[in-house]
Design a protein around this motif. Sequence first.
Motif, short mmCIF file in Angstrom:
data_model
loop_
_atom_site.label_atom_id
_atom_site.label_comp_id
_atom_site.label_asym_id
_atom_site.label_seq_id
_atom_site.Cartn_x
_atom_site.Cartn_y
_atom_site.Cartn_z
N GLY A 173 7.40 -40.72 -58.46
CA GLY A 173 8.11 -41.93 -58.08
C GLY A 173 7.58 -42.53 -56.79
N PHE A 174 7.28 -41.68 -55.82
CA PHE A 174 6.71 -42.19 -54.57
C PHE A 174 5.29 -42.69 -54.77
CE2 PHE A 174 10.31 -40.13 -52.47
CZ PHE A 174 10.65 -41.14 -51.56
N CYS A 175 4.53 -42.07 -55.67
CA CYS A 175 3.21 -42.60 -56.03
C CYS A 175 3.36 -43.99 -56.65
CB CYS A 175 2.50 -41.66 -57.00
SG CYS A 175 1.99 -40.10 -56.29
N LEU A 176 4.36 -44.13 -57.51
CA LEU A 176 4.61 -45.44 -58.14
C LEU A 176 5.03 -46.48 -57.10
CD1 LEU A 176 6.29 -44.49 -61.50
CD2 LEU A 176 4.32 -46.00 -61.20
N LEU A 177 5.80 -46.07 -56.11
CA LEU A 177 6.18 -47.01 -55.04
C LEU A 177 4.93 -47.55 -54.37
CD1 LEU A 177 8.22 -48.34 -53.07
CD2 LEU A 177 8.09 -46.23 -51.71
N PHE A 178 4.00 -46.67 -54.04
CA PHE A 178 2.76 -47.06 -53.40
C PHE A 178 1.92 -47.97 -54.31
CE2 PHE A 178 -1.77 -46.01 -52.61
CZ PHE A 178 -1.88 -46.52 -51.32
N LEU A 179 1.72 -47.55 -55.56
CA LEU A 179 0.88 -48.32 -56.49
C LEU A 179 1.53 -49.65 -56.89
CD1 LEU A 179 -0.45 -45.41 -58.70
CD2 LEU A 179 -1.78 -46.82 -57.12
N ALA A 180 2.85 -49.64 -57.10
CA ALA A 180 3.55 -50.88 -57.46
C ALA A 180 3.44 -51.89 -56.33
CB ALA A 180 5.01 -50.59 -57.79
N THR A 181 3.56 -51.42 -55.10
CA THR A 181 3.42 -52.32 -53.94
C THR A 181 2.03 -52.94 -53.93
OG1 THR A 181 4.99 -50.98 -52.68
CG2 THR A 181 3.55 -52.45 -51.42
N ILE A 182 1.01 -52.13 -54.18
CA ILE A 182 -0.36 -52.64 -54.23
C ILE A 182 -0.52 -53.66 -55.35
CG2 ILE A 182 -2.76 -52.00 -54.78
CD1 ILE A 182 -2.25 -49.39 -53.23
N LEU A 183 -0.05 -53.30 -56.57
CA LEU A 183 -0.20 -54.20 -57.71
C LEU A 183 0.52 -55.53 -57.47
CD1 LEU A 183 -1.25 -54.64 -60.62
CD2 LEU A 183 0.94 -53.76 -61.41
N ILE A 184 1.74 -55.46 -57.02
CA ILE A 184 2.52 -56.69 -56.77
C ILE A 184 1.84 -57.53 -55.70
CG2 ILE A 184 4.73 -57.57 -55.91
CD1 ILE A 184 6.02 -55.11 -57.39
N PHE A 185 1.38 -56.88 -54.64
CA PHE A 185 0.69 -57.61 -53.56
C PHE A 185 -0.57 -58.29 -54.09
CE2 PHE A 185 -2.47 -57.82 -50.18
CZ PHE A 185 -1.80 -58.64 -49.26
N ILE A 186 -1.39 -57.55 -54.85
CA ILE A 186 -2.63 -58.12 -55.39
C ILE A 186 -2.32 -59.29 -56.32
CG2 ILE A 186 -4.58 -57.69 -56.95
CD1 ILE A 186 -4.72 -54.85 -55.84
N CYS A 187 -1.37 -59.09 -57.23
CA CYS A 187 -1.04 -60.14 -58.20
C CYS A 187 -0.53 -61.40 -57.51
CB CYS A 187 -0.01 -59.64 -59.21
SG CYS A 187 -0.67 -58.44 -60.38
N LEU A 188 0.39 -61.23 -56.59
CA LEU A 188 0.96 -62.40 -55.91
C LEU A 188 -0.05 -63.04 -54.95
CD1 LEU A 188 4.64 -61.26 -55.29
CD2 LEU A 188 3.74 -62.72 -57.12
N SER A 189 -0.91 -62.24 -54.34
CA SER A 189 -1.94 -62.79 -53.45
C SER A 189 -2.98 -63.58 -54.23
CB SER A 189 -2.64 -61.68 -52.67
OG SER A 189 -1.76 -61.05 -51.80
N ASN A 190 -3.40 -63.03 -55.37
CA ASN A 190 -4.44 -63.69 -56.17
C ASN A 190 -3.93 -64.90 -56.93
OD1 ASN A 190 -6.28 -61.79 -55.35
ND2 ASN A 190 -6.21 -60.60 -57.24
#
Length: 189
Positions: A65-82
């Motif tokens: 779950g904590f790994c998912l927190l880290f990866l989800a934050t990255i994915l959401i940041f990348i998607c919204l930034s791009n």
Amino acid sequence: MKLFKSIWQFFGIYQTPAVRLTHCIIFLLVIGQIIISNWMSVSKSGVIPASGLAYYFTWLHIIMGFCLLFLATILIFICLSNRGFKYFYPYLWGDLTQIKNDVKSLFNLKLPDSSPKGLATSVQGLGLGALALVVLSGVTWFILWWQNSPLAPEARNIHKTLTGLIEAYIVGHGLMGLLHFILWKKAPH
């Protein structure tokens, strides 16, 4: 192996390599979380068994779950930034033009392409939101549980309920992705 290479190539039409890799890892972790949750054991008072498989599955679920927190934050940041917020959530600004065009295509029995502010990207936005809700509710439960808060059982129930969003999303998004993939395979590249 050839199938996985084709799927990776298909994802490349819509996603950068970083997004593809993050997307695949998150998918595998979420599926793992759903499966593992069947063998977790946390009592109503918040006690995790001291030993046995339930102990290991519970802690594995928490670590993943904590790994998912880290990866989800990255994915959401990348998607919204791009792409920007309006790309995934145009309806929040009243922009329904592309969604209406996509729905018309569906009524004409034609699968619409994934386009900015369209139906497919709006569904992807819902997936990002569902992922964020499930991960954040899980972290909230963990923090409350760790502090022996009387709110921990309710937070856990909310987390379990919100997990239904991800399960429904995986089925719907997966089937639509599979349909797009099949049609892409049949069409000349």
